[in-house]
Enzyme design. Structure first.
Site, PDB file in Angstrom:
ATOM      1  N   ILE A  20       0.815  -1.217   0.000  1.00 57.56           N
ATOM      2  CA  ILE A  20       0.000   0.000   0.000  1.00 57.56           C
ATOM      3  C   ILE A  20       0.849   1.267   0.000  1.00 57.56           C
ATOM      4  O   ILE A  20       0.334   2.370  -0.065  1.00 57.56           O
ATOM      5  CB  ILE A  20      -0.991   0.047   1.193  1.00 57.56           C
ATOM      6  CG1 ILE A  20      -0.269  -0.224   2.515  1.00 57.56           C
ATOM      7  CG2 ILE A  20      -2.136  -0.922   0.982  1.00 57.56           C
ATOM      8  CD1 ILE A  20      -1.157  -0.076   3.732  1.00 57.56           C
ATOM      9  N   GLY A  21       2.131   1.101   0.069  1.00 60.63           N
ATOM     10  CA  GLY A  21       2.984   2.285   0.032  1.00 60.63           C
ATOM     11  C   GLY A  21       4.416   1.842  -0.133  1.00 60.63           C
ATOM     12  O   GLY A  21       4.789   0.739   0.264  1.00 60.63           O
ATOM     13  N   GLY A  23       8.397   3.526  -0.001  1.00 59.00           N
ATOM     14  CA  GLY A  23       9.309   4.664   0.145  1.00 59.00           C
ATOM     15  C   GLY A  23      10.701   4.272  -0.276  1.00 59.00           C
ATOM     16  O   GLY A  23      10.905   3.189  -0.821  1.00 59.00           O
ATOM     17  N   SER A  25      13.235   3.568   1.556  1.00 62.13           N
ATOM     18  CA  SER A  25      13.903   2.544   2.346  1.00 62.13           C
ATOM     19  C   SER A  25      12.955   1.475   2.839  1.00 62.13           C
ATOM     20  O   SER A  25      13.372   0.533   3.494  1.00 62.13           O
ATOM     21  CB  SER A  25      14.572   3.199   3.558  1.00 62.13           C
ATOM     22  OG  SER A  25      13.591   3.858   4.325  1.00 62.13           O
ATOM     23  N   ALA A  26      11.656   1.618   2.553  1.00 63.43           N
ATOM     24  CA  ALA A  26      10.726   0.662   3.134  1.00 63.43           C
ATOM     25  C   ALA A  26       9.507   0.479   2.241  1.00 63.43           C
ATOM     26  O   ALA A  26       9.204   1.320   1.400  1.00 63.43           O
ATOM     27  CB  ALA A  26      10.269   1.150   4.503  1.00 63.43           C
ATOM     28  N   VAL A  28       5.308  -0.585   2.588  1.00 62.59           N
ATOM     29  CA  VAL A  28       4.232  -0.771   3.552  1.00 62.59           C
ATOM     30  C   VAL A  28       3.187  -1.717   2.956  1.00 62.59           C
ATOM     31  O   VAL A  28       2.810  -1.576   1.791  1.00 62.59           O
ATOM     32  CB  VAL A  28       3.565   0.576   3.920  1.00 62.59           C
ATOM     33  CG1 VAL A  28       2.526   0.376   5.011  1.00 62.59           C
ATOM     34  CG2 VAL A  28       4.609   1.591   4.359  1.00 62.59           C
ATOM     35  N   LYS A  43       5.043  -1.876   7.999  1.00 55.55           N
ATOM     36  CA  LYS A  43       6.124  -1.261   7.230  1.00 55.55           C
ATOM     37  C   LYS A  43       7.328  -2.179   7.332  1.00 55.55           C
ATOM     38  O   LYS A  43       7.744  -2.542   8.431  1.00 55.55           O
ATOM     39  CB  LYS A  43       6.420   0.107   7.834  1.00 55.55           C
ATOM     40  CG  LYS A  43       7.503   0.893   7.160  1.00 55.55           C
ATOM     41  CD  LYS A  43       7.481   2.306   7.708  1.00 55.55           C
ATOM     42  CE  LYS A  43       8.627   3.122   7.181  1.00 55.55           C
ATOM     43  NZ  LYS A  43       8.525   4.513   7.624  1.00 55.55           N
ATOM     44  N   ASP A 137       9.386  15.994   6.649  1.00 54.45           N
ATOM     45  CA  ASP A 137       8.819  15.530   5.382  1.00 54.45           C
ATOM     46  C   ASP A 137       7.303  15.711   5.369  1.00 54.45           C
ATOM     47  O   ASP A 137       6.561  14.779   5.060  1.00 54.45           O
ATOM     48  CB  ASP A 137       9.221  14.076   5.117  1.00 54.45           C
ATOM     49  CG  ASP A 137       9.250  13.734   3.626  1.00 54.45           C
ATOM     50  OD1 ASP A 137       9.169  14.675   2.807  1.00 54.45           O
ATOM     51  OD2 ASP A 137       9.348  12.546   3.285  1.00 54.45           O
TER      52      ASP A 137
END
Lengths: 416, 340
Positions: A20-21, A23, A25-26, A28, A43, A137
């Site tokens: 669902i997401g 980034g 470095s990660a 989710v 995450k 952020d």
């Protein structure tokens, strides 16, 4: 550990579904906490990834665990699984404001909803700043909405502490954030920055919610940086059919002042009359969420399909992980009695090296061992730097032997 | 916010006295209930936040030296630190965070160029026992842990902890399943074993046997990736410190230690082998290698040489290359002891 944990620690207690997401470095995932059957977000951070800094990851996990504010996304728990960190968080079913605008409001939201969202975000920011943290952020992509219209600021991946364990620092000096939302003083890097950098990003986020995109977002990151530093601060566009109030304009102008000292604090900003327009979370739910394709039902079919893909992906990752290791060095020999017997059969058979040498080499880097702040270190991706010879040679295996023979010769001369 | 104290400005010393009174109330009173108690708790929360504002500034203004001095003096005149630590479980989460930052800050405040916090803790060492065992309580661990790390900045307090039975407990805390708590314990453990060089050297020398047995078994050979990664890095930091060289010499003479390090060297991770190398090189560089170490190195010579030929960094690093060349040279030159 007296009481029973509501969110158990250990990957076996969670079932991951679709992504669902994602980034830097990660990633989710939507997930189910198996014992309670509650939907959560997990995450997953890779400790082996480039630039994964264990110190920062620890700071993020601890900050998120200690959160107790309705407008900040907290972590229920976190634990290590293989070389990944899993952070279990509440599932925000409507996704981020960016996601909501992309799917249903491409030209931005209406003012009352914006006021409501921004007020909630400010309350969250006020709390973060109170504890000496800077979020660093703030943007629509990090403002999450759940099925009841509750608004939470998330992603503390880059948050920094101004109160470095007992000492008040005068400011930070690192280049972190997303260019379009970054304050001039952060971009310029010639000045320490503090809480006020978040207020600038907050102003940009206000524009983003009003227009559906951040100012300069169509430019390349480099151009966006130049524009932020050189041009006049951006303001609301007047598009036909869309009107914004004076008080909204004022809030944005207050936040987007180039001199950080002139920007109000989150606490001061909350008193601005613009936020009298703010409504309840039900209002957010009614206006925003009813236009969204319901994540829960419509996507179910998709989710089940993707779920199997995700689980497969995870297990593939593990396989890849083990592969080079198996091909590389087989187990060392440690049985000393046995070793002594074998020792008489030396020197080593070099042929076996030649055969086995087709191995991917994993390369590690750590610039200043002494300087690194704690256990975590910067890691950079593989890049063969085998010195001069390698460029000309096709077969990797050959080089290894050539090098080793050379060394062997030299040393035997010295040795005897 | 133009002024810190809007209604009636209180001096820093007054703030401390009022805080102390309320803490005593919270600590001892069990009869007051309901709104009366809630009011007192709210007042206490506000006071602790005010203390924090004095010590850290309030975002707009920097802290004033004189105010910090007054606050610190009054704080340690009586048992305020003990009260805050003991009452922490009764405070709400936001106030716990504020209290933790207050306690952390006070460890660094100087009054007439003396760290009076250190003097106070020296005569109240049992507070360390409360803070350390805080790792066993999920709700308090991160607060007590952060306070503890600040307290062991004082050498005398670090010595107390190192010499206490608590050191053994850290091996358990570091293995707790909650990442946030385990990594906090790990950070404290690291601080204890690296900060005060002479005290650490003394501790490691006196406690060598049990300490490294536990270290190898629970940390270096842990099934948890992050424990292995952090502990091999810390091992390198300890052994490469000049003040620990006798300990290092002892460590690199054990074949069990060598076996563990060689296994870390061949892990599939990028980070762990690099950290392991910084320890492994000490075994190879040792000029008085015991025969059993030589045997292992000789028996694995071809594999080791092949391994090192592929073991590289992305960026040029002269020191690393020099270390590696040295290790290779040592291994190549080895002769099995029982043949010579």
């Amino acid at each position: 550990m007296g009481k029973q944990q509501k969110y158990p620690v250990g990957a076996e207690h969670y079932k991951l579904f679709e992504e669902i997401g994602c980034g830097a470095s990660a990633t989710v995932y939507r997930a189910i906490c198996i014992p309670s059957q509650e939907t959560v977000a997990v995450k997953v951070l890779d400790f082996e990834k480039e630039k994964s800094d264990v110190c920062k990851i620890v700071h993020e996990a601890q900050t998120m665990t200690l959160i107790d504010h309705p407008n900040l996304l907290k972590a229920h728990c976190s634990f290590v699984a293989d070389h990944y960190l899993w952070v279990v968080m509440p599932f925000m079913s409507a996704g981020s404001c960016l996601h909501i605008m992309k799917s249903a409001f491409p030209d931005g939201l209406e003012e009352k909803v914006i006021a409501t969202i921004l007020r909630e975000v400010l309350r969250g920011l006020e709390n973060i700043h109170q504890h000496g943290d800077i979020h660093r952020d703030v943007k629509a992509g990090n403002i999450m909405v759940d099925s009841h219209g509750a608004v939470k600021l998330g992603d503390f991946g880059v948050s920094a502490s101004l109160f470095d364990a007992g000492n008040r620092l005068h400011g930070r000096k690192t280049f972190v954030g997303t260019p379009c939302w970054m304050a001039p003083e952060v971009l310029l890097q010639d000045d320490d920055y503090d809480f006020k950098a978040d207020i600038w990003s907050f102003g940009i986020t206000a524009l983003e919610l009003a227009h559906g995109h951040a100012p300069f977002s169509t430019l390349s990151p480099m151009k966006a940086i130049v524009k932020t530093i050189q041009s006049a601060a951006p303001g609301l566009d007047y598009v036909a059919g869309k009107k914004f109030s004076n008080s909204f304009n004022q809030v944005i102008a207050k936040c987007l002042q180039k001199d950080p000292h002139n920007r109000p604090s989150a606490k001061e900003l909350l008193k601005h009359s613009f936020f009298k327009k703010a409504r309840s979370s039900e209002y957010v739910a009614c206006t925003l969420l009813k236009r969204l394709p319901t994540l829960g039902d419509g996507a179910k079919e998709l989710q089940i399909r993707e779920a199997t893909i995700v689980q497969k992906k995870m297990s593939d990752m593990k396989k890849e992980e083990i592969a080079p290791y198996k091909q590389g060095i087989s187990a060392w020999k440690f049985d000393v009695a046995d070793l002594k017997a074998q020792a008489s059969q030396l020197p080593d058979d070099e042929e076996s090296i030649a055969r086995k040498d087709q191995v991917e080499c994993s390369v590690t880097s750590e610039s200043e061992r002494e300087l690194s702040c704690c256990i975590g270190d910067t890691v950079t991706e593989n890049a063969p730097q085998n010195g001069e010879e390698q460029h000309n040679l096709v077969e990797k295996g050959e080089i290894a032997i050539v090098q080793q023979r050379g060394r062997f010769k030299v040393s035997t001369e010295i040795g005897h | 916010m133009k002024s810190l104290f809007k209604s009636k400005p209180k001096t820093p010393a007054e703030l401390v006295r009022l805080t102390r009174e309320l803490l005593i109330f919270v600590d001892t009173d069990s009869t007051t209930k309901g709104t009366k108690r809630d009011e007192k708790m709210a007042e206490l929360s506000k006071l602790i936040r005010d203390l924090k504002c004095v010590l850290y500034g309030n975002g707009e203004s920097e802290p004033l030296v004189e105010a910090c001095v007054q606050l610190t003096q009054e704080f340690f005149k009586q048992n305020t630190l003990r009260l805050i630590i003991v009452c922490l479980p009764k405070l709400n989460l936001e106030t716990r965070k504020d209290a933790t930052q207050v306690v952390a800050n006070l460890q660094r405040q100087q009054v007439q160029s003396r760290l009076i916090a250190s003097d106070y803790l020296e005569s109240n060492k049992d507070l360390m026992d409360i803070l350390i065992t805080g790792y066993e309580n999920m709700d308090l661990a991160l607060h007590y842990g952060a306070m503890l790390r600040e307290c062991i900045r004082h050498q005398i307090i670090a010595r107390y902890v190192l010499e206490s039975e608590h050191m053994k407990k850290f091996f358990g805390y570091i293995q707790l399943p909650n990442f946030d708590i385990a990594s906090d314990a790990s950070a404290t453990f690291k601080e204890l074993l690296t900060r005060h060089k002479s005290t650490v050297a003394e501790f490691l020398t006196k406690n060598y046997d049990w300490f490294f047995a536990e270290y190898n078994k629970n940390l270096l050979e842990s099934t948890n990736y992050i424990i292995r990664r952090q502990s091999v890095k810390l091992l390198g930091d300890m052994l490469l410190d000049r003040s620990n060289s006798p300990v290092m010499m002892k460590y690199v003479c054990s074949k069990d230690n060598l076996r563990i390090l060689m296994n870390l060297l061949r892990e599939s991770s990028k980070n762990i082998p690099l950290e392991a190398f910084h320890v492994f090189k000490l075994f190879a560089a040792n000029q008085n290698k015991p025969p059993e170490i030589v045997s292992i190195l000789v028996a694995n010579r071809s594999k080791l040489l092949r391994f090192f030929s592929e073991f590289k960094l992305d960026k040029e690093d002269e020191q690393f290359e020099a270390d590696k060349a040295q290790v290779i040279k040592e291994i190549v030159a080895l002769e099995p002891k029982d043949r010579s």
